[in-house]
Each structure stands twice: as structure tokens, then as C-alpha cells.
Scaffold this motif. Structure first.
Motif, short mmCIF file in Angstrom:
data_model
loop_
_atom_site.label_atom_id
_atom_site.label_comp_id
_atom_site.label_asym_id
_atom_site.label_seq_id
_atom_site.Cartn_x
_atom_site.Cartn_y
_atom_site.Cartn_z
N UNK A 179 0.86 -1.18 0.00
CA UNK A 179 0.00 0.00 0.00
C UNK A 179 0.90 1.23 0.00
N UNK A 180 0.63 2.15 -0.91
CA UNK A 180 1.46 3.34 -1.06
C UNK A 180 0.63 4.58 -0.72
N UNK A 181 1.08 5.33 0.28
CA UNK A 181 0.45 6.62 0.59
C UNK A 181 0.95 7.66 -0.41
N UNK A 182 0.51 8.90 -0.27
CA UNK A 182 0.89 9.95 -1.21
C UNK A 182 2.39 10.18 -1.27
N UNK A 183 2.90 10.46 -2.46
CA UNK A 183 4.32 10.71 -2.67
C UNK A 183 4.51 12.05 -3.38
N UNK A 235 -3.12 14.93 -2.24
CA UNK A 235 -2.17 15.89 -2.82
C UNK A 235 -1.65 15.31 -4.13
N UNK A 236 -0.35 15.38 -4.38
CA UNK A 236 0.20 14.90 -5.64
C UNK A 236 -0.35 13.51 -5.98
N UNK A 237 -0.85 13.37 -7.20
CA UNK A 237 -1.58 12.16 -7.57
C UNK A 237 -0.86 11.39 -8.67
N UNK A 238 -1.61 10.54 -9.36
CA UNK A 238 -1.05 9.65 -10.37
C UNK A 238 -1.92 9.67 -11.63
N UNK A 273 -3.25 8.62 -3.11
CA UNK A 273 -2.70 9.97 -3.10
C UNK A 273 -2.94 10.64 -1.75
N UNK A 274 -3.06 9.83 -0.70
CA UNK A 274 -3.40 10.35 0.62
C UNK A 274 -2.28 11.21 1.20
N UNK A 275 -2.67 12.36 1.69
CA UNK A 275 -1.71 13.30 2.28
C UNK A 275 -1.71 13.11 3.80
N UNK A 276 -0.83 12.23 4.27
CA UNK A 276 -0.74 11.92 5.70
C UNK A 276 0.47 12.62 6.32
N UNK A 277 0.53 13.93 6.17
CA UNK A 277 1.74 14.66 6.57
C UNK A 277 1.66 15.31 7.94
#
Length: 301
Positions: A179-183, A235-238, A273-277
Motif C-alpha cells: 500500500x502506497x500513501x501519497x508521494x 495531494x500529488x496524484x497519479x 494519493x493520501x496526504x498523511x503529513x
């Protein structure tokens, strides 16, 4: 009942003295030592802590074995054999949780804490281990790899080695779930995708809370929590996904991926694209994070 020569485990920290949490056979209690100008310190018993039994409840010798294994670097110590084991790569690009008294060894991020709220799915326990190492130690023992916010790409820097890319691909091919969160992506430096089988393009996007759920994504956005547009941070998406990918949600213009899945070999990737910052954005995303974990658990045989 205390007896002479009974084994005891003492967890302590130095903070204007020594604060300690002690364990002896099914009993947790706190003691405190105050420093003085003499060679020793007076130790004071403060209270029994029955709530700590949620951490461990049993015999001291059994707990000693668990603590020794953990100090030796073993992961998922003491978890049931059929537990879903999750390795979480985090704490390199986001800050650890705040505490009134800072603990320098704390690496737990708000994203990690949100994940740990999912303790069981169905009849299976979900067990988590946190790592900051991009080499992903003991990945082969995990069922799920959660790659946290900006752990692949952050501020224009790509953080994975070619060896780690190969390791992730092999993990998925053999049945693992990633699983990849937002990058982080920019027009000049889109997030690289050497860790992913096939093509996908990371793009710089303005932060938003709006999204559209596809027909395939209705279950993901309603089980166990209902998650509506405007209630998460992305945020930044794909873009440029493959037609065989499962698309669960897109941005309102349907041009960018919010959540989707790609199957490879015996396993799969779940890309978001989740922004978990921060504490706030992660708290807003927590319900969807829980839903993703429930979905992922349903995919593990």
C-alpha cells in the motif's frame, strides 16, 4: 504476592530523576527515583497500573523472552501464527507523534498510529512493525508493506535503491500486498516508479479534498466506514494508469488517481494519493486508512 528473588522487568527513563514502569507476574506498577547530592537515590513506589495489562498480562519469564527477542531485533514477537503482519515504512519524511515530555527514541508517526487502530479484521489479528530503513528488513516475513507518506519521493529526492525496488516487486509477485500513501511529484521530477510493475506517472497536483468514487470503489469507501468527498486530504496524484488497473476513486475531473489497485503475480499494489503529513490531515484520512486495511486484509489468503 512479592517474594525474595522474584524476577522483575523495569522499563525506565531519566527525567529529573528516574521514572520507571515495573512488571512482576500479572502486575504493573510505577516507581520513581529522585536524584540527590549523595551517591544513591531514594526509590518511591507510586501506584499500581492495571491499565498496563493491555500491554502484557502473564508471567514475568514469558515477558522476559518477548522483551529479549524484541531487543535482538526480531519483529512481530508474540503475535498469533495466523496474524496479518504489516511492515510500515515511515518516520523519514514526517514527524513523530507529539508528547508533553519528548522521547528521543519515539519514531511512531500519526500515520502509523492511525494504522494501528485496526487491530483485527474478521477473526484475524493485525500486527504492525515500524521501520525507518528503506532496505525493508524482514519484509519477507510480512503480509503487507505500507509505504508511508513521502517515503518513496520527498522534496524532489527519490529515496529507494534499485535493490529495494527489486525487493518490493518480488514481495508482490510472491503474494504480498503493498500500500502506497501519497508521494511527492513535480513537473521536473515526477515520483519514480521502479518499485511498481508496469507504468504509472506521478504528477504535481494542487491539494484537494474532493474526489469521485467509481462503481468498483463503492465498497472500499463504505466498509467499515462511510467516507464522503470532502472528508479526506489528497495531494500529488497519479495518471496514465493501465486499463487493467482497478480504479476506486479519482479526482473530480477523473484525470488523476486517488485510490486504485494493480495486481501482479500472486499479490497486488494499492496506490493512493493520501496526504498523511500531519496530525490533522492524518486524522481526517483515518477512516479511509482503516477501510484500506480492511480491504487489504480481505485480499490475503
Amino acid at each position: 504476592m512479592l517474594k525474595p528473588k522474584m524476577p522483575i522487568i523495569v522499563f525506565y527513563r531519566e527525567h529529573y530523576g528516574i521514572d520507571s514502569m515495573c512488571f512482576i507476574d500479572n502486575t504493573w506498577f510505577q516507581m520513581r527515583a529522585y536524584r540527590s547530592g549523595y551517591s544513591g537515590s531514594w526509590w518511591t513506589f507510586t501506584h499500581i497500573d492495571p491499565m498496563m495489562s493491555r500491554t502484557f498480562n502473564g508471567k514475568t519469564k514469558a515477558f522476559q523472552k518477548i522483551v529479549s527477542d524484541m531487543l535482538a531485533g526480531k519483529m512481530w514477537v508474540g503475535t498469533p501464527k495466523d496474524a496479518i503482519k504489516v511492515l510500515v515504512l515511515t518516520a523519514n519524511s514526517t514527524h513523530p507523534t507529539w508528547s508533553q515530555t519528548p522521547v528521543y527514541t519515539n519514531t511512531a508517526t500519526y500515520e502509523y498510529q492511525a494504522l494501528r487502530s485496526v487491530k483485527e479484521v474478521g477473526k484475524r489479528v493485525v500486527a504492525y512493525e515500524l521501520t525507518r530503513a528503506h532496505a525493508l528488513p524482514q519484509l519477507e516475513s510480512a503480509d503487507v508493506l505500507w509505504i508511508g507518506y513521502e517515503e518513496i519521493s520527498s522534496y524532489g529526492h527519490y529515496l529507494l535503491s534499485r535493490e529495494t525496488e527489486k525487493k518490493i516487486k518480488a514481495f508482490v509477485k510472491n503474494g504480498g500486498v503493498v500500500v502506497v500513501a501519497g508521494q511527492d511529484s513535480s513537473d521536473e521530477k515526477p515520483c519514480e516508479t521502479g518499485w511498481l510493475q508496469g507504468k504509472l506517472k506521478g504528477i504535481e497536483s494542487p491539494p484537494t479534498q474532493k474526489f469521485v468514487v467509481t462503481e468498483k470503489g463503492k465498497s472500499l469507501f463504505s466498509t467499515p466506514n462511510k467516507v464522503a468527498s470532502g472528508k479526506i486530504f489528497i495531494d500529488d496524484a497519479w495518471t496514465d494508469w493501465h486499463r487493467s488497473d482497478e480504479i476506486f476513486a479519482t479526482t473530480e475531473d477523473k484525470k488523476e488517481l486517488v485510490v486504485g489497485a494493480r495486481r501482479y503475480g500472486k499479490g497486488m499494489y494499492v496506490i493512493t494519493s493520501l496526504r498523511n503529513d500531519s496530525q490533522y490531515t492524518t486524522a481526517m484520512n483515518k477512516k479511509l486508512i482503516e477501510n484500506i486495511m480492511h480491504y487489504v486484509a480481505s485480499q490475503i489468503k
